[in-house]
Write an enzyme that holds these catalytic residues in place. Structure first.
Site, PDB file in Angstrom:
ATOM      1  N   GLY A 142       0.822  -1.211   0.000  1.00  0.00           N
ATOM      2  CA  GLY A 142       0.000   0.000   0.000  1.00  0.00           C
ATOM      3  C   GLY A 142       0.845   1.246   0.000  1.00  0.00           C
ATOM      4  O   GLY A 142       2.041   1.217   0.293  1.00  0.00           O
ATOM      5  N   LYS A 197       3.322  -1.602  -9.304  1.00  0.00           N
ATOM      6  CA  LYS A 197       3.314  -0.131  -9.331  1.00  0.00           C
ATOM      7  C   LYS A 197       4.717   0.413  -9.553  1.00  0.00           C
ATOM      8  O   LYS A 197       4.880   1.483 -10.137  1.00  0.00           O
ATOM      9  CB  LYS A 197       2.667   0.426  -8.069  1.00  0.00           C
ATOM     10  CG  LYS A 197       3.452   0.188  -6.798  1.00  0.00           C
ATOM     11  CD  LYS A 197       4.411   1.291  -6.452  1.00  0.00           C
ATOM     12  CE  LYS A 197       5.344   0.824  -5.353  1.00  0.00           C
ATOM     13  NZ  LYS A 197       6.232   1.860  -4.871  1.00  0.00           N
ATOM     14  N   ASP A 257      -0.760   3.142  -4.840  1.00  0.00           N
ATOM     15  CA  ASP A 257       0.688   3.135  -4.723  1.00  0.00           C
ATOM     16  C   ASP A 257       1.324   3.719  -5.989  1.00  0.00           C
ATOM     17  O   ASP A 257       2.332   4.444  -5.920  1.00  0.00           O
ATOM     18  CB  ASP A 257       1.140   1.688  -4.523  1.00  0.00           C
ATOM     19  CG  ASP A 257       2.271   1.560  -3.542  1.00  0.00           C
ATOM     20  OD1 ASP A 257       2.896   2.575  -3.223  1.00  0.00           O
ATOM     21  OD2 ASP A 257       2.550   0.432  -3.110  1.00  0.00           O
ATOM     22  N   ARG A 266      13.331   8.297  -7.229  1.00  0.00           N
ATOM     23  CA  ARG A 266      14.230   8.030  -8.335  1.00  0.00           C
ATOM     24  C   ARG A 266      13.565   7.316  -9.498  1.00  0.00           C
ATOM     25  O   ARG A 266      14.024   7.395 -10.632  1.00  0.00           O
ATOM     26  CB  ARG A 266      15.435   7.254  -7.815  1.00  0.00           C
ATOM     27  CG  ARG A 266      16.286   8.154  -6.886  1.00  0.00           C
ATOM     28  CD  ARG A 266      17.559   7.506  -6.515  1.00  0.00           C
ATOM     29  NE  ARG A 266      17.273   6.235  -5.835  1.00  0.00           N
ATOM     30  CZ  ARG A 266      18.196   5.359  -5.516  1.00  0.00           C
ATOM     31  NH1 ARG A 266      19.457   5.602  -5.802  1.00  0.00           N
ATOM     32  NH2 ARG A 266      17.879   4.251  -4.896  1.00  0.00           N
TER      33      ARG A 266
END
Lengths: 346, 346
Positions: A142, A197, A257, A266
């Site tokens: 999450g 994600k 997410d 990054r």
């Protein structure tokens, strides 16, 4: 009040000390061999040099050779290493965890087995444990940035594991008025959603760089393109959840997410650099060559999906964005979003 | 090359002229009685005063009393009015559309019937048409801001309607190298997904204002809270798609559209103002009292869901964010996000 031992003093592992301390637990934070400077700074000043936050008082800090002491009497062990430390944690730390003490891992992701199938990290740990140790392997998924957890901002995560009773016990230790915890026994679904994600945040970020390539760095963002990539990410994530055996409702964790990961860090920077036209090796140079979890995870998932497609179990045409990301990372391709492949007739 | 007549010279209706002209079609843009200044400006300068873009040359501009002329020989009619103009368009414009010419509506949303059930706008138009007119009612969904379409940025939308062959014909007229079009015969699913994003964009934006309330306007955003609301939005949207009869895969359009809607516009501003602590009437004052589609749609959907819950067809506990939004808008409640209600055991 319980003893909670956190192994790994990176940003997220350390941030977990805050809800734990707010609940009055005795918190022991153990630095790995990579965390020596962090532990020294924390012992001297209480300030975490990477998280740039002062941690609560009364946390006990340990270097890695104090880990056995730190584990004495623990009721919960939190694994705070990144996916690159999983092998080390599994082989060096797991054997030290006392019988029956549950593990909660903040490491998100999936391992690629030699058979090119994917295994979520909690199951990776299970496979490294003798079955008679009675250690339950659980993980956090999450949307949660360590900075904001450390600042006690409203946060909603999901803890996954096999045993709902153990998950409830861990939740009772960790939940606070700002740290809200859902529970799920669908380990595969949660871990796939949160791993995906990472890959797709890279994909959506390409649009940031593409806009800058045509209009200059710092230009007004192109939201239609970002949203098209976001939509496509959600579509492919739904497909991959089904393909890889996770329940469809986990898409909510993946989408949330994804939303937060696009805003910073990054992975966003890498996607932006690639979108501006840098080759993958050049972009990695700009990032000082540090391998990102998003790159590792995108590569692993693409490899697993390619293997399944070769066996006739799926069709690569269902994942044009993932495949394009893989071609950029691993195939030396320039960014050239296959927009038209995203259109469907349903 | 075809004749395409757009009725409604607001921002999105007017932006649709750009892919249409880029494909070489003869485009006729008809202003409604609300668009007189826009049509005058376009006729004089070619510049759209709200869109702040110069439209392509050779577009023909008509005031509303020239609509019959503008419709002569049209192969496609685009309805460019907002949801507040649907009644007017249905009663005044639909009867003028020549037999057999398909309609494509940019109006997103759902009407609340007296029975408290929802009806997507393409079906609202169908109900206003005699069945022997042979006019196919189609609509556009998916994430698309008018500014960026006008700037020819990469955009992916979905056209929905009953007849895939007609949808394919419309797509052939409108698709360009920057305007990508999926097709769907699931009108209910597409319209619910894109309507829901209006309601939930308001919900996610509350976190922007809540952060500003505690840390000052312009503070660093609280992404954990935004992401928690985004996750919850996706979860509730999935539930509402199932409840209201749309296919689950439409969540990708809803999530993408939610993503883009959060970044700007008046829905974000309203959510932000409410999050800062303004009451709904005060926030509406700040917005000069203009009723937003997001407010109308959130209210309608909440009303429909409350009615279904009263009949035992669903449980309001599955939609805590929607219900809270409705309480703020229609019940004079202060913002108090029910974070703990978002947690589940699955």
């Amino acid at each position: 009040m319980a003893v909670i031992t956190i192994i790994g003093a990176g940003m997220m592992g350390s941030a977990m000390s805050i809800p734990a301390r707010d609940n009055g637990h005795q918190v022991r934070l153990v630095g790995t061999h990579l965390d020596t400077e962090i532990i020294n700074a924390l012992q001297e000043t209480g300030m975490h040099p990477k998280l740039r936050r002062t941690l609560p008082e009364q946390i006990q800090y340990y270097p890695i050779d104090g880990v056995e002491t730190a584990l004495l009497g623990a009721e919960l062990v939190i694994c705070g290493v990144s996916s690159f430390g999983v092998e080390w944690f599994g082989s060096q730390m797991l054997p030290k965890i006392p019988q029956g003490v549950p593990l909660l891992s903040i490491t998100k992701g999936l391992e690629l087995l030699p058979s090119h199938t994917l295994r979520p990290f909690p199951e990776v740990f299970e496979h490294m444990l003798p079955s008679d140790r009675g250690i339950s392997c659980n993980a956090v998924g999450g949307p949660c940035t360590s900075y904001e957890l450390a600042d006690r901002h409203q946060t909603h995560v999901v803890y996954c594991g096999r045993d709902i009773a153990i998950l409830q016990r861990i939740r009772a230790l960790m939940q606070t008025p700002y740290y809200h915890i859902s529970l799920s026994t669908d380990i595969t679904g949660v871990e796939i959603a949160v791993a995906l994600k990472n890959a797709y945040a890279l994909g959506v970020s390409l649009a940031i760089g593409l806009a800058e390539q045509s209009e200059g760095i710092g230009c007004v963002p192109h939201y239609n393109a970002q949203a098209a990539l976001f939509s496509q990410s959600v579509r492919e994530m739904c497909g991959l959840l089904a393909l890889l055996g996770g329940k469809p409702e986990n898409i909510c964790y993946g989408a949330g997410d994804l939303y937060v990961t696009i805003f910073g860090g990054r992975t966003r920077l890498l996607g932006t650099l690639l979108g501006r036209g840098l080759s993958f090796p050049k972009a990695m140079q700009e990032l000082s060559g540090v391998t990102l979890e998003s790159v590792a995870i995108a590569s692993r998932i693409a490899q697993a999906v390619r293997t399944m497609a070769a066996k006739g179990q799926t069709n690569l045409n269902a994942y044009p964005l993932l495949i394009h990301i893989d071609e950029i990372i691993n195939g030396d391709a320039q960014v050239n979003i296959p927009w038209e492949k995203f259109t469907i007739n349903a």
